[in-house]
Scaffold this active site. Sequence first.
Site, PDB file in Angstrom:
ATOM      1  N   ARG A 102       0.875  -1.187   0.000  1.00  0.00           N
ATOM      2  CA  ARG A 102       0.000   0.000   0.000  1.00  0.00           C
ATOM      3  C   ARG A 102       0.903   1.226   0.000  1.00  0.00           C
ATOM      4  NH1 ARG A 102      -5.399   1.052   3.409  1.00  0.00           N
ATOM      5  NH2 ARG A 102      -6.057  -0.340   1.729  1.00  0.00           N
ATOM      6  N   HIS A 129      -7.190   0.737  -6.630  1.00  0.00           N
ATOM      7  CA  HIS A 129      -7.378  -0.192  -5.498  1.00  0.00           C
ATOM      8  C   HIS A 129      -7.993  -1.479  -6.072  1.00  0.00           C
ATOM      9  CE1 HIS A 129      -7.633  -1.589  -1.530  1.00  0.00           C
ATOM     10  NE2 HIS A 129      -8.485  -0.747  -0.992  1.00  0.00           N
ATOM     11  N   GLN A 132      -9.771  -4.223  -3.851  1.00  0.00           N
ATOM     12  CA  GLN A 132     -11.084  -3.789  -3.364  1.00  0.00           C
ATOM     13  C   GLN A 132     -12.167  -4.108  -4.389  1.00  0.00           C
ATOM     14  OE1 GLN A 132     -12.069  -2.129  -0.352  1.00  0.00           O
ATOM     15  NE2 GLN A 132     -14.048  -2.680  -1.207  1.00  0.00           N
ATOM     16  N   ASP A 220     -17.359   6.596  -1.636  1.00  0.00           N
ATOM     17  CA  ASP A 220     -16.149   6.445  -0.822  1.00  0.00           C
ATOM     18  C   ASP A 220     -15.882   7.805  -0.163  1.00  0.00           C
ATOM     19  OD1 ASP A 220     -13.741   5.564   0.268  1.00  0.00           O
ATOM     20  OD2 ASP A 220     -12.614   5.676  -1.605  1.00  0.00           O
ATOM     21  N   CYS A 260     -16.417   1.186   0.317  1.00  0.00           N
ATOM     22  CA  CYS A 260     -15.269   0.312   0.577  1.00  0.00           C
ATOM     23  C   CYS A 260     -14.808   0.373   2.031  1.00  0.00           C
ATOM     24  CB  CYS A 260     -14.123   0.663  -0.363  1.00  0.00           C
ATOM     25  SG  CYS A 260     -13.552   2.356  -0.145  1.00  0.00           S
ATOM     26  N   ARG A 288     -13.705  -9.113   1.203  1.00  0.00           N
ATOM     27  CA  ARG A 288     -12.280  -8.850   0.975  1.00  0.00           C
ATOM     28  C   ARG A 288     -11.473 -10.114   1.282  1.00  0.00           C
ATOM     29  NH1 ARG A 288     -10.171  -3.704   0.967  1.00  0.00           N
ATOM     30  NH2 ARG A 288      -8.393  -4.819   0.067  1.00  0.00           N
TER      31      ARG A 288
END
Length: 305
Positions: A102, A129, A132, A220, A260, A288
């Site tokens: 990340r 991402h 995700q 988001d 998310c 996830r």
Amino acid sequence: MKHLLSISDLSPEELSEILELAEKLKTERYKGVITDYLKNRSLAMIFELPSTRTRVSFEVAMTDLGGHALNLSWNELQLGRGEPIKDTARVLSRYVHAVMMRVRNHSTLEEFASYSSVPVINGLSNLEHPCQVISDLLTIKEYKGSLEDVNIAWVGDGNNVCNSLILATALMDMGIVVSTPPKYEPDKSIIKRAKELKARLNFEPNPMRAVKDADVIYTDVWVSMGQEEEKERRLEDLGPYQINRRLIDAAKEDVIVMHCLPAHRGEEITDEVMEGASSVIFDQAENRLHAQKAILLKLIGGENE
Ligand code: CP
Ligand code: NVA
């Protein structure tokens, strides 16, 4: 050997295979089946930014599959003291079977991947991402029965998650309407790539109109990691894009609401909608785990799969 830096690094066939594998692994976990598909395999996880879901789901995924995950924070590695990315990539490649990272800047991932001889997985960058949205497709499939003919309305900031979602819809031939204020549109390079992939992508700045035919409303945070200095301006500009009862009432009755996480209740989404009947947000978070397993198996499963 394959990296997963962008969701569009996968072909539609590969993405479908990952989704099917995730469904199988989810069923196995529910049945309590013990698996060791990744026995003796190790995943290094490097975090330059905080994480709850990505970190825990990858770590548990490796454990459930009989492997091992190492949680490494950027500043506790020599990277934090200036060891070059290209040296770190070559050293870790000699120890582990894959690296999940990340990072603040997508270019860090690209540089790391270009020196890594093991798969590098994007666990979020400023641009994308992908992990995700793989799990999001799994959630949509569960709730809508299939991905075919599903239309998504993205409402809010055209950020990293939005970028990956646009590319994912293009790969799976789904429709997406993006509703953002001016200057908050998705990244231009993503729109270009989406067009190459023949995306069914539309822009509708009015959120009420954007959600009218949507099967899924997705939002988001308005202030992503690394954008804290722009907070005040962002909250003001994005104010009209909140997912609230009025917006849900303007959509189809069976619309599902996705986020998310982490969420900022009262900003991009109200507490009422998050806790309401249309919200699938916590099932989405659970997925996830199942999706990470499928991603790992696909990238480093080899003959153990
Ligand atoms: N959605 C997501 O990636 O959450 P984390 O930041 O907690 O990993
Ligand atoms: N867009 C958010 C996603 C967090 C999972 C961010 O980048 O902070």
